[in-house]
Scaffold this motif. Sequence first.
Motif, PDB file in Angstrom:
ATOM      1  N   GLU A  15       0.777  -1.172   0.024  1.00 56.54           N
ATOM      2  CA  GLU A  15      -0.085   0.093  -0.013  1.00 56.54           C
ATOM      3  C   GLU A  15       1.016   1.270   0.011  1.00 56.54           C
ATOM      4  OE1 GLU A  15      -3.225   2.670   0.096  1.00 56.54           O
ATOM      5  OE2 GLU A  15      -3.027   0.672  -0.591  1.00 56.54           O
ATOM      6  N   ALA A  16       2.107   1.130   0.644  1.00 54.85           N
ATOM      7  CA  ALA A  16       2.905   2.367   0.900  1.00 54.85           C
ATOM      8  C   ALA A  16       3.574   2.661  -0.526  1.00 54.85           C
ATOM      9  CB  ALA A  16       3.915   2.305   1.859  1.00 54.85           C
ATOM     10  N   TYR A  17       3.942   1.606  -1.155  1.00 57.26           N
ATOM     11  CA  TYR A  17       4.609   1.901  -2.619  1.00 57.26           C
ATOM     12  C   TYR A  17       3.382   2.333  -3.776  1.00 57.26           C
ATOM     13  CZ  TYR A  17       9.042  -0.180  -1.832  1.00 57.26           C
ATOM     14  OH  TYR A  17      10.321  -0.740  -1.638  1.00 57.26           O
ATOM     15  N   ALA A  18       2.126   2.169  -3.286  1.00 55.94           N
ATOM     16  CA  ALA A  18       0.879   2.488  -4.214  1.00 55.94           C
ATOM     17  C   ALA A  18       0.831   3.986  -4.026  1.00 55.94           C
ATOM     18  CB  ALA A  18      -0.140   1.650  -4.052  1.00 55.94           C
ATOM     19  N   GLN A  19       0.764   4.290  -2.614  1.00 55.10           N
ATOM     20  CA  GLN A  19       0.602   5.575  -2.253  1.00 55.10           C
ATOM     21  C   GLN A  19       1.902   6.480  -2.821  1.00 55.10           C
ATOM     22  OE1 GLN A  19       0.147   4.947   1.922  1.00 55.10           O
ATOM     23  NE2 GLN A  19      -1.659   5.845   1.860  1.00 55.10           N
ATOM     24  N   ALA A  20       3.252   5.998  -2.921  1.00 56.67           N
ATOM     25  CA  ALA A  20       4.244   6.816  -3.253  1.00 56.67           C
ATOM     26  C   ALA A  20       4.129   7.063  -4.676  1.00 56.67           C
ATOM     27  CB  ALA A  20       5.516   5.833  -2.907  1.00 56.67           C
ATOM     28  N   ALA A  21       3.645   5.783  -5.346  1.00 59.16           N
ATOM     29  CA  ALA A  21       3.709   5.964  -6.838  1.00 59.16           C
ATOM     30  C   ALA A  21       2.661   7.123  -7.284  1.00 59.16           C
ATOM     31  CB  ALA A  21       3.221   4.658  -7.456  1.00 59.16           C
ATOM     32  N   ALA A  22       1.286   7.110  -6.654  1.00 57.99           N
ATOM     33  CA  ALA A  22       0.304   7.961  -6.873  1.00 57.99           C
ATOM     34  C   ALA A  22       0.852   9.546  -6.586  1.00 57.99           C
ATOM     35  CB  ALA A  22      -0.919   7.979  -6.038  1.00 57.99           C
ATOM     36  N   ALA A  23       1.773   9.664  -5.376  1.00 57.33           N
ATOM     37  CA  ALA A  23       2.159  11.010  -5.322  1.00 57.33           C
ATOM     38  C   ALA A  23       3.148  11.382  -6.215  1.00 57.33           C
ATOM     39  CB  ALA A  23       2.816  10.968  -3.846  1.00 57.33           C
ATOM     40  N   ALA A  24       3.957  10.467  -6.800  1.00 57.22           N
ATOM     41  CA  ALA A  24       4.917  10.776  -7.857  1.00 57.22           C
ATOM     42  C   ALA A  24       4.365  11.313  -9.153  1.00 57.22           C
ATOM     43  CB  ALA A  24       5.826   9.749  -8.020  1.00 57.22           C
ATOM     44  N   ALA A  25       3.403  10.390  -9.642  1.00 55.51           N
ATOM     45  CA  ALA A  25       2.493  10.783 -10.725  1.00 55.51           C
ATOM     46  C   ALA A  25       1.958  12.265 -10.333  1.00 55.51           C
ATOM     47  CB  ALA A  25       1.514   9.631 -10.835  1.00 55.51           C
ATOM     48  N   ALA A  26       1.464  12.566  -9.193  1.00 53.32           N
ATOM     49  CA  ALA A  26       0.844  13.779  -9.247  1.00 53.32           C
ATOM     50  C   ALA A  26       1.786  14.976  -9.343  1.00 53.32           C
ATOM     51  CB  ALA A  26       0.003  13.769  -7.836  1.00 53.32           C
ATOM     52  N   ALA A  27       2.916  14.512  -8.918  1.00 51.05           N
ATOM     53  CA  ALA A  27       3.962  15.583  -9.132  1.00 51.05           C
ATOM     54  C   ALA A  27       4.669  15.662 -10.234  1.00 51.05           C
ATOM     55  CB  ALA A  27       4.856  15.521  -7.744  1.00 51.05           C
ATOM     56  N   GLY A  28       4.543  14.646 -11.198  1.00 51.14           N
ATOM     57  CA  GLY A  28       5.074  14.645 -12.602  1.00 51.14           C
ATOM     58  C   GLY A  28       6.492  14.157 -12.407  1.00 51.14           C
ATOM     59  N   VAL A  29       7.077  13.230 -11.477  1.00 52.53           N
ATOM     60  CA  VAL A  29       8.247  12.932 -11.333  1.00 52.53           C
ATOM     61  C   VAL A  29       8.187  11.491 -11.251  1.00 52.53           C
ATOM     62  CG1 VAL A  29       9.128  15.002 -10.087  1.00 52.53           C
ATOM     63  CG2 VAL A  29       8.210  13.261  -8.747  1.00 52.53           C
ATOM     64  N   ILE A  30       9.378  10.691 -11.352  1.00 53.84           N
ATOM     65  CA  ILE A  30       9.640   9.374 -10.974  1.00 53.84           C
ATOM     66  C   ILE A  30      10.729   9.323  -9.824  1.00 53.84           C
ATOM     67  CG2 ILE A  30      10.676   7.238 -11.784  1.00 53.84           C
ATOM     68  CD1 ILE A  30      10.253   8.075 -14.561  1.00 53.84           C
ATOM     69  N   VAL A  31      10.208   8.550  -8.833  1.00 54.64           N
ATOM     70  CA  VAL A  31      11.061   8.644  -7.724  1.00 54.64           C
ATOM     71  C   VAL A  31      11.543   7.239  -7.476  1.00 54.64           C
ATOM     72  CG1 VAL A  31      11.335   8.699  -4.922  1.00 54.64           C
ATOM     73  CG2 VAL A  31       9.898  10.338  -6.246  1.00 54.64           C
ATOM     74  N   ARG A  32      12.997   7.035  -7.151  1.00 57.53           N
ATOM     75  CA  ARG A  32      13.741   5.660  -7.019  1.00 57.53           C
ATOM     76  C   ARG A  32      15.023   5.695  -6.250  1.00 57.53           C
ATOM     77  NH1 ARG A  32      17.896   6.246 -10.309  1.00 57.53           N
ATOM     78  NH2 ARG A  32      17.826   7.303 -12.146  1.00 57.53           N
ATOM     79  N   LEU A  33      15.351   4.576  -5.890  1.00 62.23           N
ATOM     80  CA  LEU A  33      16.694   4.742  -5.397  1.00 62.23           C
ATOM     81  C   LEU A  33      17.652   5.208  -6.334  1.00 62.23           C
ATOM     82  CD1 LEU A  33      16.505   1.088  -3.749  1.00 62.23           C
ATOM     83  CD2 LEU A  33      16.291   3.026  -2.611  1.00 62.23           C
ATOM     84  N   ALA A  34      18.694   5.991  -6.031  1.00 63.41           N
ATOM     85  CA  ALA A  34      19.418   6.677  -6.449  1.00 63.41           C
ATOM     86  C   ALA A  34      20.624   5.272  -7.070  1.00 63.41           C
ATOM     87  CB  ALA A  34      20.422   7.648  -5.808  1.00 63.41           C
ATOM     88  N   ALA A 115       6.490  13.091  -2.600  1.00 66.72           N
ATOM     89  CA  ALA A 115       6.492  12.040  -3.426  1.00 66.72           C
ATOM     90  C   ALA A 115       7.891  11.315  -2.703  1.00 66.72           C
ATOM     91  CB  ALA A 115       6.722  12.107  -4.475  1.00 66.72           C
ATOM     92  N   LEU A 116       9.104  11.916  -2.531  1.00 65.49           N
ATOM     93  CA  LEU A 116      10.158  11.657  -1.844  1.00 65.49           C
ATOM     94  C   LEU A 116       9.988  10.994  -0.588  1.00 65.49           C
ATOM     95  CD1 LEU A 116      12.648  14.337  -3.002  1.00 65.49           C
ATOM     96  CD2 LEU A 116      13.243  11.856  -3.713  1.00 65.49           C
ATOM     97  N   LYS A 117       9.280  11.678   0.306  1.00 65.90           N
ATOM     98  CA  LYS A 117       8.775  11.046   1.576  1.00 65.90           C
ATOM     99  C   LYS A 117       8.120   9.944   1.624  1.00 65.90           C
ATOM    100  CE  LYS A 117      10.385  12.635   5.606  1.00 65.90           C
ATOM    101  NZ  LYS A 117      12.090  13.015   5.725  1.00 65.90           N
TER     102      LYS A 117
END
Length: 281
Positions: A15-34, A115-117
């Motif tokens: 569920e947390a990954y799904a929430q993070a993906a939705a937040a990233a999409a809303a912000a127009g970014v891709i968030v991932r491990l560097a 989204a990062l958080k």
Amino acid sequence: MSVQNENQQSDAAREAYAQAAAAAAAAGVIVRLADPPDMNGVIGLFERTWGEGRSPDRSMLLALDYAGNTVLTAIADSKQVGATLGFLGWSNGLHLHSHMAAVVPWRRSGGVGYALKLFQRAVCLDHGVKEIRWTFDPLIRRNAHFNLVKLGAEVATFLPNFYGRLDDAITGSDQSDRFEVRWRLDSPRVIRALAGGHAPAWTTSEVLPLGVDFEQLRADDPAAAAELRATSRALFGENLARGLRPELNAANEYVFTTDAADTGPVAPGAAGPGSPAGPAS
């Protein structure tokens, strides 16, 4: 992006990954491990925010990343627009200490920090880490709102002049008073905040208004900023020593309460995008 095999993940992590993906999409970014090639960009983001030489060097970031800590990047149009760094700690219990977070100026208040958080939260839950902690200047009102209200973190302690004199691009010669907050990742308080629920009406004994833009005050009138710093330091110290916790009310004023941190119902709804306008960890 999941860290563990999906079959090994808990429901909370999925569920947390799904929430993070939705937040990233809303912000127009891709968030991932560097990845290793990202580290120069991460350094650039940290130095853009705090000043030249204020970032860990590339070898340190690579070592932290290799050891499995959260060195995260946010990417838009193939460019890095945000980054955060956190590492494991075990003082008073296992947790991730989130030390640095930065977003390019033109993407602040657009959801990148949020989204990062949320991705940081998902990675922690994926590894069985249930708490993230970080410090922030309690007089920076937008960061207080982001941390305590939007994310649902809670103040753990007050650390007067925690880092000493920083002389960085943000704090300058001001004293580095900090709140340490704890983000209990699957608590009712956090679930309510991430669902867009309203914070409760806290039972209060004292109020510290935060109507002033402290960063602007610090630039325009250093003497007045120093006076507010001293006044707030005394108030925070005295009230925490009495067993009172600082929270924010609907007017973004600090109130001091003995109410439990998880007071109030978990409200349904969807959390909207948001991010601190400026650096927060």
